[in-house]
Design an enzyme around this catalytic site. Structure first.
Site, short mmCIF file in Angstrom:
data_model
loop_
_atom_site.label_atom_id
_atom_site.label_comp_id
_atom_site.label_asym_id
_atom_site.label_seq_id
_atom_site.Cartn_x
_atom_site.Cartn_y
_atom_site.Cartn_z
N SER A 264 -1.90 3.39 10.64
CA SER A 264 -2.89 2.49 11.18
C SER A 264 -2.21 1.10 11.44
CB SER A 264 -4.24 2.11 10.18
OG SER A 264 -3.63 1.48 9.24
N LYS B 188 1.27 -3.97 6.60
CA LYS B 188 2.17 -4.24 5.10
C LYS B 188 3.55 -3.87 5.26
CE LYS B 188 -1.84 -4.62 2.73
NZ LYS B 188 -2.06 -5.82 1.79
N THR C 197 0.79 -1.25 -0.10
CA THR C 197 -0.13 -0.26 -0.16
C THR C 197 0.76 1.19 -0.10
OG1 THR C 197 -1.69 1.12 1.25
CG2 THR C 197 -0.19 0.04 2.33
P1 NAD Z 1 -11.05 -7.45 -0.09
O1 NAD Z 1 -11.37 -7.42 1.49
O2 NAD Z 1 -12.14 -7.07 -1.01
O3 NAD Z 1 -10.54 -8.75 -0.34
C1 NAD Z 1 -9.40 -9.54 0.28
C2 NAD Z 1 -9.89 -11.21 0.01
O4 NAD Z 1 -8.84 -11.70 0.60
C3 NAD Z 1 -11.28 -11.35 0.51
O5 NAD Z 1 -11.88 -12.27 -0.33
C4 NAD Z 1 -11.11 -12.25 1.67
O6 NAD Z 1 -11.75 -13.09 2.17
C5 NAD Z 1 -9.51 -12.98 1.60
N1 NAD Z 1 -8.82 -13.28 2.78
C6 NAD Z 1 -8.33 -12.41 3.70
N2 NAD Z 1 -7.78 -13.01 4.68
C7 NAD Z 1 -7.42 -14.30 4.14
C8 NAD Z 1 -7.08 -15.58 4.52
N3 NAD Z 1 -6.27 -15.50 5.69
N4 NAD Z 1 -6.85 -16.60 3.90
C9 NAD Z 1 -7.71 -16.73 2.63
N5 NAD Z 1 -8.39 -15.47 2.14
C10 NAD Z 1 -8.08 -14.50 2.82
O7 NAD Z 1 -9.67 -6.62 -0.20
P2 NAD Z 1 -9.46 -5.64 -1.58
O8 NAD Z 1 -9.77 -4.27 -1.57
O9 NAD Z 1 -9.50 -6.43 -2.83
O10 NAD Z 1 -7.75 -5.61 -1.25
C11 NAD Z 1 -6.93 -6.76 -1.67
C12 NAD Z 1 -5.54 -6.44 -1.64
O11 NAD Z 1 -5.09 -5.11 -1.98
C13 NAD Z 1 -5.37 -6.20 0.14
O12 NAD Z 1 -3.81 -6.85 0.39
C14 NAD Z 1 -5.15 -4.54 -0.02
O13 NAD Z 1 -4.29 -4.38 1.20
C15 NAD Z 1 -4.65 -4.27 -1.14
N6 NAD Z 1 -5.10 -2.87 -1.40
C16 NAD Z 1 -6.23 -2.42 -1.55
C17 NAD Z 1 -6.87 -1.24 -1.96
C18 NAD Z 1 -8.20 -0.82 -2.12
O14 NAD Z 1 -8.19 0.28 -2.48
N7 NAD Z 1 -9.22 -1.66 -2.28
C19 NAD Z 1 -5.55 -0.28 -1.94
C20 NAD Z 1 -4.53 -0.30 -1.73
C21 NAD Z 1 -4.16 -1.87 -1.48
N1 USQ Z 2 -11.79 9.86 4.16
C1 USQ Z 2 -12.68 10.84 4.25
N2 USQ Z 2 -13.95 10.75 4.45
C2 USQ Z 2 -14.34 9.23 4.20
C3 USQ Z 2 -13.43 8.16 3.90
C4 USQ Z 2 -12.23 8.73 3.91
O1 USQ Z 2 -12.33 12.14 4.42
O2 USQ Z 2 -15.88 9.08 4.17
C5 USQ Z 2 -10.41 10.25 4.11
C6 USQ Z 2 -9.67 9.49 5.06
O3 USQ Z 2 -9.53 10.18 6.40
C7 USQ Z 2 -8.10 9.31 4.38
C8 USQ Z 2 -8.52 9.29 3.02
O4 USQ Z 2 -9.90 9.68 2.85
O5 USQ Z 2 -7.42 10.35 4.74
C9 USQ Z 2 -8.54 7.63 2.57
O6 USQ Z 2 -9.09 6.92 3.27
P1 USQ Z 2 -9.88 5.54 2.55
O7 USQ Z 2 -10.60 4.88 3.65
O8 USQ Z 2 -10.33 5.81 1.25
O9 USQ Z 2 -8.48 4.78 2.43
P2 USQ Z 2 -7.38 4.09 3.36
O10 USQ Z 2 -8.09 3.85 4.76
O11 USQ Z 2 -6.10 4.90 3.11
O12 USQ Z 2 -7.40 2.53 2.85
C10 USQ Z 2 -7.60 2.21 1.54
C11 USQ Z 2 -7.70 0.52 1.46
C12 USQ Z 2 -6.53 0.16 2.06
C13 USQ Z 2 -5.26 0.62 1.04
C14 USQ Z 2 -5.16 2.19 1.10
C15 USQ Z 2 -4.34 2.52 0.07
O13 USQ Z 2 -8.88 0.23 2.21
O14 USQ Z 2 -6.57 -1.39 1.71
O15 USQ Z 2 -3.95 0.01 1.55
O16 USQ Z 2 -6.49 2.75 0.72
S1 USQ Z 2 -3.36 4.15 0.83
O17 USQ Z 2 -4.30 5.22 0.87
O18 USQ Z 2 -2.49 4.46 -0.39
O19 USQ Z 2 -2.59 3.68 1.91
#
Ligand code: NAD
Ligand code: USQ
Length: 434
Positions: free
Chosen positions: A179, A185, A144
């Site tokens: 967090s 990560k 991330t």
């Molecule tokens: P998500 O929660 O939608 O999907 C994660 C999946 O992993 C789920 O289907 C869950 O059941 C599975 N999982 C979790 N723990 C497990 C375990 N112990 N064994 C087997 N399966 C397990 O999350 P996402 O939004 O698809 O994110 C996927 C990855 O990308 C994460 O590692 C997240 O940190 C990273 N990421 C997501 C975002 C975002 O904005 N969604 C941004 C940056 C990074």
């Molecule tokens: N925020 C608001 N209002 C809202 C929700 C969020 O102002 O209703 C703000 C938060 O305070 C934060 C920013 O928006 O400053 C981003 O928050 P977010 O909830 O969209 O994202 P974050 O918590 O950072 O996490 C998400 C994914 C995580 C991933 C991360 C990428 O859930 O899995 O790792 O984005 S990053 O932000 O680059 O770390």
């Protein structure tokens, strides 16, 4: 190429598995459905009605003739994970299978411990399984951008060259995560880097920004393949939340001043970035880091973009500033490099008004499933324990009149959401001041 997608039932994983399958790769998914259980635990559900994974895979096979293998189990259980690696013999493993919500990790001690055990142990198991059974396999790990925090200098892609007391070295970029989730990560990154060094594994750590959108070409083939669209205060990410809020006439929940700046990307770019990483593997012993986002915005920039796009659709969109439930800089310098994936061929889908329209139209389409009670943030970073909401029965969402012009549906014309929002706001202010 044989690609195992760990976490393939989730938001990024499902879109990626279908994309890779469509592009001719042999794909397997491993997942333990933990994410569906966390939704039950929190009393929330995705905006879009996702089907059970086995149904989705059958529909995919019927539509395309492609089979995606399924392994159901927990990656923190070594026997399960090593059987996946031995049974499928992947050329690349894309590891999405982690608990990914920062607010979830900040609920209380139990959730912080769970997040770190789930994430760190899962990744460690994977490193051992690759070393033992598939040492040439390329690990593509989802990290991330939040690992870096918001330093007052430019953010590099993974490593920085420093001169200190007349000597020079290239070292991992300093980490200042915000967090217990983001910390998990960082721990993963260190473990991966170490395993590449001592065992000669090959890895790419994709430091991804915040993902938005729900539709990819593959998911769009059938309603039965629809992806998750989270908008609740724990799993919903900011732009997805703002679009749903705009669609139902709920004031956009900007936390604090809204100067928090992050890298963002369309989910269609997530899937392409993963493919690019797989097709261009790291060398043996190399731990590469790519910053995976396409544009950076402040939260307030996004709120104003959603407001403008909403007005074009005839929606009245208000922007609210809530006390920030997180401990984070509300105004800061931010300039993160992100050229490596572009150099390897990524052609970004940049955020446009038409995309915002389509996101809001998804929200309008499923508005009967929107629960306005999950719009206010409930997890306060300053507290060691936060109450979690228990599922309650709920009324259909009152839809503001302007929304009706867009979708032509029927709905009540009261503004009950606003009243709830302002009560919840005073309640939140009280809690944050305590
Ligand atoms: P998500 O929660 O939608 O999907 C994660 C999946 O992993 C789920 O289907 C869950 O059941 C599975 N999982 C979790 N723990 C497990 C375990 N112990 N064994 C087997 N399966 C397990 O999350 P996402 O939004 O698809 O994110 C996927 C990855 O990308 C994460 O590692 C997240 O940190 C990273 N990421 C997501 C975002 C975002 O904005 N969604 C941004 C940056 C990074
Ligand atoms: N925020 C608001 N209002 C809202 C929700 C969020 O102002 O209703 C703000 C938060 O305070 C934060 C920013 O928006 O400053 C981003 O928050 P977010 O909830 O969209 O994202 P974050 O918590 O950072 O996490 C998400 C994914 C995580 C991933 C991360 C990428 O859930 O899995 O790792 O984005 S990053 O932000 O680059 O770390």
């Amino acid at each position: 190429m044989r690609v195992a997608v760990l976490g393939g039932d989730g938001y990024c994983g499902w879109a990626t598995a279908l994309y890779l399958s469509k592009r001719g790769h042999s794909v397997a998914i491993a997942d333990n459905f933990a994410r569906r259980q966390w939704d039950h635990e929190l009393g929330v559900q995705t905006l879009t009605p996702i089907r059970p994974l086995s149904d989705r895979l059958n529909v995919w096979q019927d539509l395309t003739g492609e089979t995606i293998e399924l392994f159901v189990g927990d990656v923190t259980e070594y026997d399960f994970l090593s059987s996946v690696i031995q049974g499928f013999e992947p050329d690349a493993v894309v590891h999405f299978a982690e608990q990914r919500a920062a607010p979830y990790s900040m609920i209380d001690r139990k959730h912080a411990v769970f997040t770190q055990v789930n994430n760190v142990v899962g990744t460690l198991n994977l490193l051992f399984a690759l070393r033992e059974f598939q040492p040439d396999c390329h690990l593509v790990k989802l990290g991330t951008m939040g690992e870096y925090g918001t330093p007052n200098i430019d953010i590099e892609e993974g490593y920085i060259t420093i001169e200190h007391n007349g000597r020079r070295d290239t070292v991992p970029y300093p980490k200042q995560p915000g967090s217990f989730y983001h910390l998990s990560k960082v721990h993963d990154s260190h473990n991966i880097m170490f395993a590449c060094k001592v065992w000669g594994l090959r890895a790419t750590d994709l430091n991804q920004g915040v993902v938005y959108g729900t539709t990819t070409d593959e998911v769009a083939l059938s309603e039965a393949l629809i992806n998750r669209f989270d908008y609740d205060d724990v799993f919903g990410t900011v732009l997805n939340r703002f679009c749903v809020q705009a669609a139902i006439g709920y004031p956009l929940t900007v936390y604090g001043k809204g100067g928090q700046t992050r890298g963002f990307l369309d989910i269609r770019d997530t899937v392409r970035c993963v493919e690019i990483a797989c097709l261009n593997p790291a060398a043996r012993g190399e731990c590469r880091v790519f910053n995976q986002f396409t544009e950076q915005f402040s939260v307030l920039d996004l709120a104003h973009m959603v407001q403008t796009a909403g007005e074009k659709l005839g929606l009245t969109v208000e922007v609210d500033h809530l006390p920030d439930p997180r401990v984070e800089a509300e105004e800061h310098y931010y300039n993160a490099k992100h050229s490596k994936l572009i150099e390897l061929g990524l052609e970004p889908h940049l955020l446009s008004d038409s995309l915002l329209d389509s996101l809001m139209n998804v929200a309008l389409k499923y508005r009967d499933r929107v629960d306005p009670a999950v719009m206010m943030p409930r997890i306060n970073w300053r507290q060691p324990r936060n109450e979690r909401r228990v599922q309650t029965s709920r009324e259909p969402v009152p839809v503001v009149e302007a929304s009706l012009q867009v979708v032509g549906g029927s709905g009540r014309k009261d503004n009950g959401n606003r009243g709830n929002s302002s009560n919840a706001r005073s309640d939140l202010k009280g809690k944050l001041e305590r």
